[in-house]
Design a protein around this motif. Sequence first.
Motif, short mmCIF file in Angstrom:
data_model
loop_
_atom_site.label_atom_id
_atom_site.label_comp_id
_atom_site.label_asym_id
_atom_site.label_seq_id
_atom_site.Cartn_x
_atom_site.Cartn_y
_atom_site.Cartn_z
N ASP A 169 0.82 -1.07 -0.25
CA ASP A 169 -0.14 -0.07 -0.01
C ASP A 169 1.03 1.23 0.10
OD1 ASP A 169 -1.88 1.89 -0.05
OD2 ASP A 169 -2.48 1.44 2.20
N ILE A 170 1.23 1.90 -1.12
CA ILE A 170 2.13 3.11 -1.22
C ILE A 170 0.89 3.91 -1.97
CG2 ILE A 170 4.05 4.02 -2.55
CD1 ILE A 170 5.30 1.35 -2.49
N GLU A 171 1.09 5.30 -1.59
CA GLU A 171 0.36 6.49 -2.05
C GLU A 171 0.47 6.27 -3.73
OE1 GLU A 171 0.37 11.13 -2.70
OE2 GLU A 171 1.89 9.95 -1.92
N ASP A 175 1.54 7.85 -12.91
CA ASP A 175 2.97 7.60 -13.21
C ASP A 175 3.94 7.36 -12.07
OD1 ASP A 175 2.44 7.49 -15.99
OD2 ASP A 175 2.92 9.37 -16.18
N CYS A 176 3.10 6.99 -10.82
CA CYS A 176 3.73 6.63 -9.64
C CYS A 176 4.89 8.05 -9.44
CB CYS A 176 4.62 5.52 -9.54
SG CYS A 176 3.26 4.04 -9.65
N GLY A 177 4.45 9.10 -9.42
CA GLY A 177 5.21 10.16 -9.51
C GLY A 177 5.57 10.66 -8.16
N ALA A 178 4.72 10.40 -7.04
CA ALA A 178 5.15 10.73 -5.75
C ALA A 178 5.68 9.47 -4.69
CB ALA A 178 3.85 11.13 -5.03
N ASP A 179 5.15 9.07 -3.86
CA ASP A 179 5.83 7.88 -3.29
C ASP A 179 5.76 6.76 -4.25
OD1 ASP A 179 5.63 9.67 -1.16
OD2 ASP A 179 4.20 8.61 -0.05
N LEU A 188 24.33 0.28 -13.14
CA LEU A 188 24.24 1.61 -13.31
C LEU A 188 22.63 1.97 -12.93
CD1 LEU A 188 25.78 2.12 -16.85
CD2 LEU A 188 26.75 2.49 -14.76
N GLU A 189 22.01 1.08 -12.53
CA GLU A 189 20.56 1.25 -12.16
C GLU A 189 19.59 1.96 -12.90
OE1 GLU A 189 20.69 3.21 -8.17
OE2 GLU A 189 21.75 1.57 -7.18
N GLU A 190 19.58 1.28 -14.25
CA GLU A 190 18.70 1.78 -15.22
C GLU A 190 17.06 1.81 -14.72
OE1 GLU A 190 19.78 -0.30 -18.48
OE2 GLU A 190 21.63 0.32 -18.68
N PRO A 191 16.46 2.52 -15.00
CA PRO A 191 15.04 2.56 -14.67
C PRO A 191 14.30 1.29 -15.42
CG PRO A 191 15.61 4.95 -14.99
CD PRO A 191 16.71 3.96 -15.40
N PHE A 192 13.59 0.51 -14.63
CA PHE A 192 12.83 -0.63 -15.51
C PHE A 192 11.31 -0.65 -15.06
CE2 PHE A 192 10.99 -5.02 -15.03
CZ PHE A 192 11.47 -5.28 -16.49
N TYR A 193 10.96 -0.16 -13.89
CA TYR A 193 9.54 -0.23 -13.59
C TYR A 193 9.13 0.61 -12.10
CZ TYR A 193 4.66 -2.06 -13.38
OH TYR A 193 3.57 -2.64 -13.47
N ASP A 194 8.04 1.37 -11.96
CA ASP A 194 7.81 2.10 -10.90
C ASP A 194 6.69 1.35 -10.35
OD1 ASP A 194 10.07 3.56 -11.03
OD2 ASP A 194 9.03 5.34 -11.54
N VAL A 195 6.34 1.16 -9.14
CA VAL A 195 5.28 0.52 -8.39
C VAL A 195 4.71 1.34 -7.35
CG1 VAL A 195 4.33 -1.62 -7.59
CG2 VAL A 195 6.52 -1.65 -8.69
N CYS A 196 3.23 1.64 -7.56
CA CYS A 196 2.65 2.28 -6.22
C CYS A 196 1.16 1.95 -6.38
CB CYS A 196 2.69 3.74 -6.56
SG CYS A 196 2.03 4.30 -8.02
N GLY A 197 0.39 2.20 -5.42
CA GLY A 197 -0.73 1.86 -5.28
C GLY A 197 -0.91 0.82 -4.31
N PHE A 218 12.80 2.50 -2.45
CA PHE A 218 11.77 3.20 -1.94
C PHE A 218 11.88 4.63 -1.67
CE2 PHE A 218 9.05 3.20 1.97
CZ PHE A 218 7.85 3.40 1.12
N VAL A 219 11.14 5.48 -2.34
CA VAL A 219 11.13 7.00 -2.37
C VAL A 219 9.72 7.31 -1.72
CG1 VAL A 219 11.66 9.10 -3.62
CG2 VAL A 219 12.91 6.75 -3.95
N THR A 220 9.85 8.38 -0.81
CA THR A 220 8.56 9.02 -0.45
C THR A 220 8.92 10.52 -0.12
OG1 THR A 220 9.06 8.90 1.93
CG2 THR A 220 8.00 6.88 0.86
N ASN A 221 7.84 11.16 -0.61
CA ASN A 221 7.85 12.65 -0.09
C ASN A 221 7.13 13.18 1.09
OD1 ASN A 221 4.84 12.66 -0.83
ND2 ASN A 221 5.11 13.26 -2.76
N GLY A 222 6.99 14.37 1.29
CA GLY A 222 6.41 14.82 2.25
C GLY A 222 4.70 15.01 2.33
#
Length: 250
Positions: A169-171, A175-179, A188-197, A218-222
């Motif tokens: 359960d992620i905000e 495009d999963c632009g927040a958490d 090189l940590e190439e972007p593959f997939y972002d998951v949220c929801g 895992f990245v979150t904002n405020g």
Amino acid sequence: LSVEAVGKFSLNLLGEAVLMGRSRGSQPELFVSAPLNLSEGYHAFDLQYELDPVLQDTSNTMLLPRHIRLMWQSEEVSGLSSAVVVPPTSLVHTFLDLPGFPRIMQLTNDPAQCETGGMVEFTRLQAGDTGVIMDGSPDRLYNPFVECRWRLSTNSDVRMNFFVEDFFDIEETHDCGADRLEVLRGGLEEPFYDVCGTYSPGQAVASIRSANIVTLKFVTNGQFERQGFSLRWEVVDAREPLPPGLPPEA
């Protein structure tokens, strides 16, 4: 002591935190501290409050009503057998500057949150290996401004699958632009997939084939915090098919 609030708050008494909390939606929630033994007289306290800008539990964007009430209760005092709002006549304040005030505090949801800036590594993985990754405590909302990493590496030609173990359960945002939980491929940590929801236990959220290194970030904002996630990773032979429910591989 108790606090009824919509939003985040922190209650400190004599310099010690006695109660912190955050409501989960637009309706007031009551948070109650452990019993306190206070002597007769005045006691210094501060109550810090942060209002969330929009509702979390409706599809429409609306302003939240401000709501914060400090309450007290005591079986030993007449009229306080149930929680009531502390009356203004019981409070004393001054407009003089006080040493150390005001204080700006970052409210914490989970004291056992994954380490921001840290990296947990799983190395030399082989087909058949499996494990669980969690963002923090299962019964706490995750914290704002988090950036945690887990790295899985192998020298074999394998597929790495990621399933929901207990909860996810992620905000949820466009495009999963927040958490979000970022799935990154390679050194090189190439972007593959972002998951949220929100996903159900057992549901597949990502799968990568023929990558020697896979990193989860895992990245979150405020803004808003949710329950977080508990993920099971598994390593299988690269010839194994894509788990059901995921988009076709390119």
